[in-house]
Design an enzyme around this catalytic site. Structure first.
Site, PDB file in Angstrom:
ATOM      1  N   HIS A  94       0.804  -1.222   0.000  1.00 38.12           N
ATOM      2  CA  HIS A  94       0.000   0.000   0.000  1.00 38.12           C
ATOM      3  C   HIS A  94       0.835   1.270   0.000  1.00 38.12           C
ATOM      4  CE1 HIS A  94      -4.139  -1.526   0.598  1.00 38.12           C
ATOM      5  NE2 HIS A  94      -3.584  -2.498   1.300  1.00 38.12           N
ATOM      6  N   LYS A 107      -8.688  13.298   4.830  1.00 43.99           N
ATOM      7  CA  LYS A 107      -7.773  12.151   4.732  1.00 43.99           C
ATOM      8  C   LYS A 107      -6.753  12.260   5.859  1.00 43.99           C
ATOM      9  CE  LYS A 107      -6.828  13.397   0.536  1.00 43.99           C
ATOM     10  NZ  LYS A 107      -7.002  12.147  -0.188  1.00 43.99           N
ATOM     11  N   ARG A 108      -6.031  11.196   6.059  1.00 47.52           N
ATOM     12  CA  ARG A 108      -4.981  11.183   7.070  1.00 47.52           C
ATOM     13  C   ARG A 108      -4.025  12.353   6.843  1.00 47.52           C
ATOM     14  NH1 ARG A 108      -0.044   8.336   6.845  1.00 47.52           N
ATOM     15  NH2 ARG A 108      -0.760   7.359   4.906  1.00 47.52           N
ATOM     16  N   LYS A 134       0.421  14.191   1.447  1.00 42.40           N
ATOM     17  CA  LYS A 134      -0.955  14.467   1.025  1.00 42.40           C
ATOM     18  C   LYS A 134      -1.194  15.971   0.861  1.00 42.40           C
ATOM     19  CE  LYS A 134      -2.671  10.213   3.155  1.00 42.40           C
ATOM     20  NZ  LYS A 134      -3.219   9.515   1.976  1.00 42.40           N
ATOM     21  N   THR A 158      -8.796   6.205  -1.797  1.00 41.73           N
ATOM     22  CA  THR A 158     -10.180   5.782  -2.028  1.00 41.73           C
ATOM     23  C   THR A 158     -11.160   6.903  -1.713  1.00 41.73           C
ATOM     24  OG1 THR A 158     -10.225   4.786   0.185  1.00 41.73           O
ATOM     25  CG2 THR A 158      -9.775   3.320  -1.681  1.00 41.73           C
ATOM     26  N   LYS A 168     -14.934   7.914  -3.433  1.00 42.20           N
ATOM     27  CA  LYS A 168     -16.177   8.177  -2.703  1.00 42.20           C
ATOM     28  C   LYS A 168     -16.738   9.545  -3.066  1.00 42.20           C
ATOM     29  CE  LYS A 168     -14.361   5.494   1.165  1.00 42.20           C
ATOM     30  NZ  LYS A 168     -13.007   5.686   1.639  1.00 42.20           N
TER      31      LYS A 168
END
Length: 869
Positions: A413, A604-605, A610, A712, A716
């Site tokens: 991952h 998100k985390r 990110k 993901t 969504k």
């Protein structure tokens, strides 16, 4: 057992609240309930029977039966009546009523799997981000409206009852949510499967903000119990830790090392039923709770040492206390390793027990068992299965290894080398001395294969070895998983290509075809049907209700994307969702937002790659533009963040602090005329995501190209009609291919351009100096404008960009990002154009159903077929 105090220190937070386990025996059936069909041998077939109760129309009898069962549980399970019951009691009674129906199907499914002695998938994951189960299970069983009317008849609202449920504290980010989606799809597709994990008492943590800074509190999600768990003490297992190796010879004259002087843990399983669409199959998730082998020391108690009397119990329970203990210190690292071997050993012993129950010997073990390792956390399973087969079952090494390598498969991952888990040889040898021996043996035999392929190439051996040399010798757990698996998969086409070209290049060259792609997906049951009923109803009208079992059917929406009437209804649903989220924001953060503004969402985390701080730079850019031009007419925006930072991740916490301090200033500055609002919703979790995602207009997927494995959240949000602004990273690449370049906002460097920039030498300070607007934004951050009481409090964020080398190329992508954001703002003002783009995003998300992903796993990796009861 004397290691408890050491581990308790590693938890990194004060434990508060009571520990409560709520259990009840399965209540007797209502006399009118339909009896389960008799078990019989079941063969895989293309016809899929539908159970009456699973998709029953909302008849008076169905509603009356559900209502009667709620009252029965209220009285006989909870000892309440309608006068004394509080909302939690109504929630529990409703859950138990539904659980009765779930367990009927559960017993039938498990009977069908057992009667055929079917091949089964065992999914090993350290986390499962399950969220709440009541609404999702009601939807999957077709009981949502039945339950709603049954409660209405009792003067209760279903939505209020659902709000009583705590999110299950079993996961953190995308890894755990993916595992939960996969469990849903496995059941929906009638694939026999069991998930295995840890029964965390406190989960990750609850997040609050004090002066804009993240504060972690214990997530006591079990304080009020949960009706979904079923305790299975008869299947408890023992896990040996520490100890030493005594060399010996067995009664056959073979070398037989013995592990002695161990400190053992007991694993107690708890099962949670997993309901597929229409309830045709109900699998289960088995979670392991840790216990000490000795609960109470009477001798110490008699001598007055009351703390020592329960020390073993406290030590044993520590292992399943908290998800991801802080590993910035040695105690935390040791506890993480113990957690991993604990749940892996419990799970493997359980799998072997289940196999022995219906099979003679181990020759067909790999025909009946396939195990998927979800990331590197469970990779110690390769060594543990070898230990169990060789040491306990006394199989020859070669036979055990042949079985092991046919049973395991591994999902990678990450593209971050530092995220590939390693353990120091010293730590692993102390906690798991026999496993270290086994790993060395595996490595020696593997390096012989490498030598045969590349004779004399010591560099290649060092690259692929399970043991990493250096100042601290360490075991490379990802390498162990790769060597011990049949297949290794990436989770997006770009991710898999980069794995094969860089991170795992040597392994791909050694065994071509072993590394394959399985693009991630999401379950449309939770992420559209359950969380966005308004949009689901529109889909039902155009497509028919079957789309939730075949997401590709949503392509039919393309035919109405230009229809003005449908666009109006689509936008009306979106606005209703935004109004609901605006109320959540006001209730939670005391911030009033405009539902007609562009809802710009990044959930998100929290991690530097990110790039939540790139989003922050855009906010500051708009803010400065408005301050410098009071008449500037910008598209009204509400920036919405949701993210948790790991407790030991200092820079991530700096980013949270910076966003919150900027938000406090912007939200109260009358000069922006309410056209910019910034909201950081605390304690991001599944149930909060279910409120944010249907309301989102713009989806921020802005990671540095080549860093995000898949993502993901992007799927969504797009499924719910949000347009993506993102880089060519992870699954964004495939979303672009599906929705078309005219329906997405792509910006920034691609993977190849990132590599060229780095090779040529990247100077972030020069980039900032060359862009006047960027320089001004950075200067604003380092000033005391946002933190007058603490000048320079936000400097660490800017220092990381200018002095720390900007490792994730935030400044390099800044100007392209601002240009893309300006374009998105302009398109949002064109109501018709935006509506069409949003509808097409929803219509073209069929590829990203987790049903498609699981179907590919089943066919290409697991070699398994459905078993339909």
């Amino acid at each position: 057992m004397h290691f408890g105090g050491f581990w308790l220190a590693a938890l990194g937070m004060k434990m508060t609240g009571c520990r409560c386990t709520f259990m009840t025996k399965l209540s007797r059936k209502n006399s009118s309930a339909k009896k389960p069909p008799a078990r019989k041998s079941v063969k895989a077939s293309k016809s899929k029977p539908v159970l009456d109760f699973a998709v029953a129309p909302k008849t008076n009898d169905a509603v009356a039966s559900f209502r009667a069962d709620i009252l029965r549980h209220l009285t006989f399970t909870l000892a309440r009546d309608t006068t004394t019951a509080i909302r939690m009691d109504w929630w529990l009674a409703t859950c138990f009523t539904l659980r009765d129906r779930v367990l009927e199907r559960f017993l039938h499914s498990q009977g069908a799997h057992a009667s055929t002695n079917s091949r089964r998938v065992y999914y090993l994951s350290l986390e499962y981000l399950m969220g709440r189960l009541l609404r999702n299970n009601l939807c999957n069983l077709g009981q949502l409206e039945i339950a709603r009317e049954a409660l209405n008849g009792l003067g209760k609202e279903l939505d209020d009852v659902i709000e009583e449920e705590n999110d299950m504290g079993l996961g953190n980010g995308g890894l755990g949510r993916l595992a939960a989606c996969f469990l849903d799809s496995l059941a929906t597709m009638d694939i026999p499967a069991i998930g295995y994990g840890i029964h965390y008492e406190f989960g990750l943590f609850r997040q609050t903000f004090i002066n804009g800074r993240q504060v972690e509190e214990a997530d006591n999600w079990l304080a009020r119990g949960t009706p979904w768990k079923i305790r299975r003490p008869e299947y408890q297992v023992r896990v040996p830790l520490y100890g030493s190796i005594e060399m010996g010879i067995d009664d056959r004259g073979n070398f037989a090392p013995q592990l002695v002087g161990t400190q053992d843990l007991i694993g107690i399983p708890w099962d949670i039923p997993i309901v597929g669409l229409h309830g045709s199959t109900v699998n289960f998730l088995r979670l392991w709770e840790s216990k000490a082998t000795t609960e109470f020391d009477f001798r110490a108690f008699d001598q007055g040492d009351y703390v020592e009397a329960v020390r073993s119990r406290i030590s044993g329970e520590t292992v399943s206390k908290v998800l991801y203990p802080n590993d910035s210190k040695e105690a935390g690292k040791e506890l993480r390793l113990v957690q991993q071997i604990f749940f892996v050993s419990c799970s493997l012993q359980d799998i072997l027990r289940r196999h022995r129950r219906r099979n003679d010997g181990w020759a067909n073990l790999a025909d009946k068992v396939v195990i998927q390792l979800n990331d590197t956390h469970p990779s110690i399973a390769v060594a543990e299965l070898m230990r169990l087969l060789v040491d306990r079952e006394r199989l020859p090494w070669d036979d055990a290894w042949a079985l092991t390598t046919r049973i395991f498969n591994y999902t990678n991952h990450t593209l971050l080398p530092e995220a590939l888990e390693t353990w120091s040889v010293e730590l692993l040898g102390r906690v798991l001395p026999r496993h270290l021996q086994i790993i060395y043996e595996i490595n020696q035999r593997f390096l012989e294969e490498v030598e045969a392929r590349w004779p004399g190439d010591d560099v290649r051996k060092a690259e692929l070895s399970l043991i990493g040399e250096g100042p601290v010798r360490h075991v490379r757990m990802a390498h162990l998983a790769i060597v011990g698996s049949t297949k290794v998969n990436g989770v997006a086409e770009l991710h898999t290509r980069l794995l094969k070209a860089h991170l795992l290049k040597g392994f791909d060259e050694l065994t071509p075809g072993k590394i394959v792609n399985m693009t991630n997906g999401i379950t449309p049951r939770r992420w559209l049907r359950a969380c966005n009923p308004g949009l689901s109803s529109l889909c039902d009208e155009v497509v028919g209700p079957a789309w939730e079992g075949d997401l590709s059917k949503l392509r039919a929406l393309e035919a109405v994307a230009d229809d003005r009437s449908f666009q109006d209804r689509f936008l009306a649903v979106k606005r209703d969702n935004k109004v609901r989220l605006a109320k959540v924001i006001q209730d939670t953060c005391q911030i009033v937002v405009n539902p007609d503004s562009l809802f710009d969402v990044q959930i998100k985390r929290l991690h530097e790659y990110k790039r939540q701080h790139l989003n922050l730079l855009h906010i500051l850019t708009l803010y400065r533009r408005m301050l410098n031009d009071p008449k500037l007419d910008i598209t009204p925006r509400t920036f919405i963040f949701g993210a948790k930072a790991a407790p030991g991740y200092t820079m991530a916490k700096h980013i949270i602090h910076a966003i919150n301090r900027v938000a406090a200033a912007v939200n109260h500055d009358v000069r922006v005329r309410g056209k910019i609002k910034v909201v950081f919703l605390p304690d991001y979790r599944v149930s909060l995501a279910e409120q944010i995602i249907p309301a989102a207009d713009l989806s921020e997927q802005i990671s540095t190209a080549g860093k995000e494995a898949s993502g993901t959240g992007n799927m969504k949000l797009a499924l719910n009609g949000a347009l993506t602004i993102g880089t060519l990273d992870g699954a964004n690449v495939e979303i672009l291919e599906e929705v078309g370049k005219d329906n997405i906002f792509i910006f920034g460097l691609n993977v190849d351009e990132v590599a060229v920039l780095r090779s040529n030498g990247y100077d972030p300070a020069a980039v900032a100096a060359a862009d006047e607007e960027l320089k001004a934004v950075l200067d604003c951050l380092v000033s005391d404008y946002f933190t007058p009481e603490q000048p320079g409090a936000l400097s660490p964020l800017v220092d990381g960009l200018l002095l720390g080398g900007d490792p994730y190329l935030v400044l390099a992508d800044y100007r392209a990002y601002i240009t893309a954001q300006d374009k998105a703002a302009a398109v949002f003002r064109d109501r018709r154009a935006w509506a069409k783009m949003a509808i097409l995003n929803t219509a073209r998300m069929g590829k990203f159903s987790s049903d498609r992903t699981i179907g590919e796993y089943a066919k290409e990796i697991w070699k398994i077929k459905p078993i339909r009861g």
